[in-house]
Design a protein around this motif. Structure first.
Motif, PDB file in Angstrom:
ATOM      1  N   PHE A 237       0.762  -1.165   0.083  1.00 34.25           N
ATOM      2  CA  PHE A 237       0.100   0.043   0.110  1.00 34.25           C
ATOM      3  C   PHE A 237       0.978   1.123  -0.159  1.00 34.25           C
ATOM      4  O   PHE A 237       0.081   2.394   0.052  1.00 34.25           O
ATOM      5  N   VAL A 238       2.367   1.386  -0.124  1.00 31.57           N
ATOM      6  CA  VAL A 238       2.987   2.408  -0.076  1.00 31.57           C
ATOM      7  C   VAL A 238       3.038   3.095  -1.160  1.00 31.57           C
ATOM      8  O   VAL A 238       2.851   2.384  -2.385  1.00 31.57           O
TER       9      VAL A 238
ATOM     10  N   THR B 227      -7.009   6.393   0.146  1.00 32.85           N
ATOM     11  CA  THR B 227      -5.727   7.170  -0.125  1.00 32.85           C
ATOM     12  C   THR B 227      -5.517   8.345   0.629  1.00 32.85           C
ATOM     13  O   THR B 227      -6.426   9.070   1.078  1.00 32.85           O
ATOM     14  N   VAL B 228      -4.353   8.733   1.243  1.00 32.34           N
ATOM     15  CA  VAL B 228      -3.830   9.467   2.296  1.00 32.34           C
ATOM     16  C   VAL B 228      -2.447   9.898   2.136  1.00 32.34           C
ATOM     17  O   VAL B 228      -1.540   8.980   1.656  1.00 32.34           O
TER      18      VAL B 228
ATOM     19  N   TRP C  96      -1.730   4.410  -0.416  1.00 34.54           N
ATOM     20  CA  TRP C  96      -2.768   4.020  -1.308  1.00 34.54           C
ATOM     21  C   TRP C  96      -3.350   2.568  -1.157  1.00 34.54           C
ATOM     22  O   TRP C  96      -2.905   1.627  -1.517  1.00 34.54           O
ATOM     23  N   LYS C  97      -4.259   2.372  -0.400  1.00 34.61           N
ATOM     24  CA  LYS C  97      -5.000   1.271  -0.094  1.00 34.61           C
ATOM     25  C   LYS C  97      -6.093   1.085  -1.224  1.00 34.61           C
ATOM     26  O   LYS C  97      -7.316   1.382  -0.933  1.00 34.61           O
TER      27      LYS C  97
ATOM     28  N   ALA D 267     -12.797   3.611  -7.894  1.00 36.27           N
ATOM     29  CA  ALA D 267     -13.054   2.661  -9.129  1.00 36.27           C
ATOM     30  C   ALA D 267     -11.752   2.960 -10.049  1.00 36.27           C
ATOM     31  O   ALA D 267     -10.980   2.165 -10.593  1.00 36.27           O
ATOM     32  N   ALA D 268     -11.605   4.183 -10.428  1.00 38.85           N
ATOM     33  CA  ALA D 268     -10.542   4.680 -11.299  1.00 38.85           C
ATOM     34  C   ALA D 268      -9.300   4.265 -10.852  1.00 38.85           C
ATOM     35  O   ALA D 268      -8.464   3.959 -11.551  1.00 38.85           O
ATOM     36  N   LEU D 269      -8.970   4.558  -9.599  1.00 33.82           N
ATOM     37  CA  LEU D 269      -7.564   3.995  -8.921  1.00 33.82           C
ATOM     38  C   LEU D 269      -7.181   2.659  -8.891  1.00 33.82           C
ATOM     39  O   LEU D 269      -6.431   2.318  -9.405  1.00 33.82           O
ATOM     40  N   ILE D 270      -8.441   1.705  -8.703  1.00 29.94           N
ATOM     41  CA  ILE D 270      -8.276   0.320  -8.682  1.00 29.94           C
ATOM     42  C   ILE D 270      -8.157  -0.036 -10.234  1.00 29.94           C
ATOM     43  O   ILE D 270      -7.503  -0.898 -10.598  1.00 29.94           O
TER      44      ILE D 270
END
Length: 214
Positions: free
Chosen positions: A7-8, A106-107, A173-174, A203-206
Motif C-alpha cells: 500500500f506504500v 488514499t492519504v 494508497w489502499k 474505481a478509477a484508482l483500482i
C-alpha cells in the motif's frame, strides 16, 4: 501510519497531486494542553526540493499560532478518495465465501516544523495563490483584487500566516492491491454501480492498478 508494503505510495508526483486536489488538511500540532487538530486549506509550492512547502493562514483568534511548541514536528494529513468495500463485490465470493468487508482509501502525511508568518505582503501572496488555484476552473475566476483593497486589508488584519517546509512525506494508497485481478475488476464494477461518494474516483484508482499489473 501503518504501512504494509503493497500500500506504500512511492510517487512524489502522486502525493503532490492528492495534496493539490484535496488541500483541506487536518493539521495536528502539540499545544500546551496536548494534541490539537485544525482543518485548514494549505497551498503546496514545489520549492524547496524534494518535498516542497505548505502555506496557509488561520484566524488570529485561533490559539494554534501562539499556543505552539516550536520544537516537535507537526503533521498535515490530506485525505483522497475513500470508500466502503462490500464483500459481495468480490468475484471469488462465489468460489470460496472467504471474503470480508474492508475500507479503501488514499492519504498523504506531510511532516515538518510549523512557522508563523506575520507579514502582510506574504499573507496577500498566499491568499492570491490559494484563490487562483481554486478559481482556475471557473469560467469567470474571482481574484482577491476584485474586492475593494480597503476591505481585504481590513480582513487580513484578522488572520496570520503559517508555513510548513515539508521534511518528509508518507503516502498510502489502499486500493485493493492485495486482491487478485479478478477481484480488483469486480470491486471497480461494484463501486461504479454503488453511488457511494468517492466511488468513481476509487474505481478509477483500482482500474489503474489492474492496468498496471495490480
Amino acid at each position: 501510519m501503518y504501512q504494509p508494503a503493497q500500500f506504500v505510495q512511492p510517487s512524489l508526483e502522486a502525493m503532490h497531486g492528492l495534496i493539490r486536489q484535496q488541500p483541506l488538511a487536518t493539521l495536528v500540532t502539540l499545544a500546551n494542553d496536548g494534541l490539537n487538530a485544525n482543518h485548514i486549506p494549505l497551498h503546496l509550492s514545489d520549492a524547496p526540493l524534494p518535498f516542497g512547502t505548505l502555506r496557509g493562514h488561520v484566524a488570529r483568534a485561533n490559539p494554534l499560532w501562539h499556543d505552539l511548541d516550536p520544537e516537535p514536528e507537526v503533521l498535515a494529513i490530506f485525505h483522497g478518495p475513500n470508500t466502503y468495500i462490500s464483500p459481495s463485490w468480490y468475484a471469488t465470493k462465489q468460489e470460496t465465501g472467504k471474503v470480508v468487508p474492508t475500507w479503501n482509501y488514499t492519504v498523504v502525511h506531510a511532516y515538518g516544523q510549523l512557522q508563523v508568518v506575520d507579514d502582510a505582503s506574504w499573507l496577500r501572496s498566499q491568499l492570491e495563490a490559494l484563490t487562483n488555484q481554486h478559481e482556475a476552473a471557473f469560467p469567470e475566476p474571482w481574484a482577491v483584487a476584485d474586492a475593494p483593497h480597503e476591505f481585504t486589508e481590513k480582513l487580513m488584519e484578522a488572520i496570520i500566516g503559517i508555513e510548513l517546509v515539508i521534511t518528509r512525506l508518507s503516502g498510502k494508497w489502499k486500493v485493493s492491491q492485495n486482491q487478485p485481478p479478478c477481484n480488483q475488476a469486480s470491486v471497480a464494477e461494484g463501486l461504479s454501480a454503488s453511488g457511494q461518494l468517492d466511488a468513481a474516483g476509487m474505481a478509477a484508482l483500482i482500474k489503474a492498478g489492474v492496468k498496471n499489473g495490480g
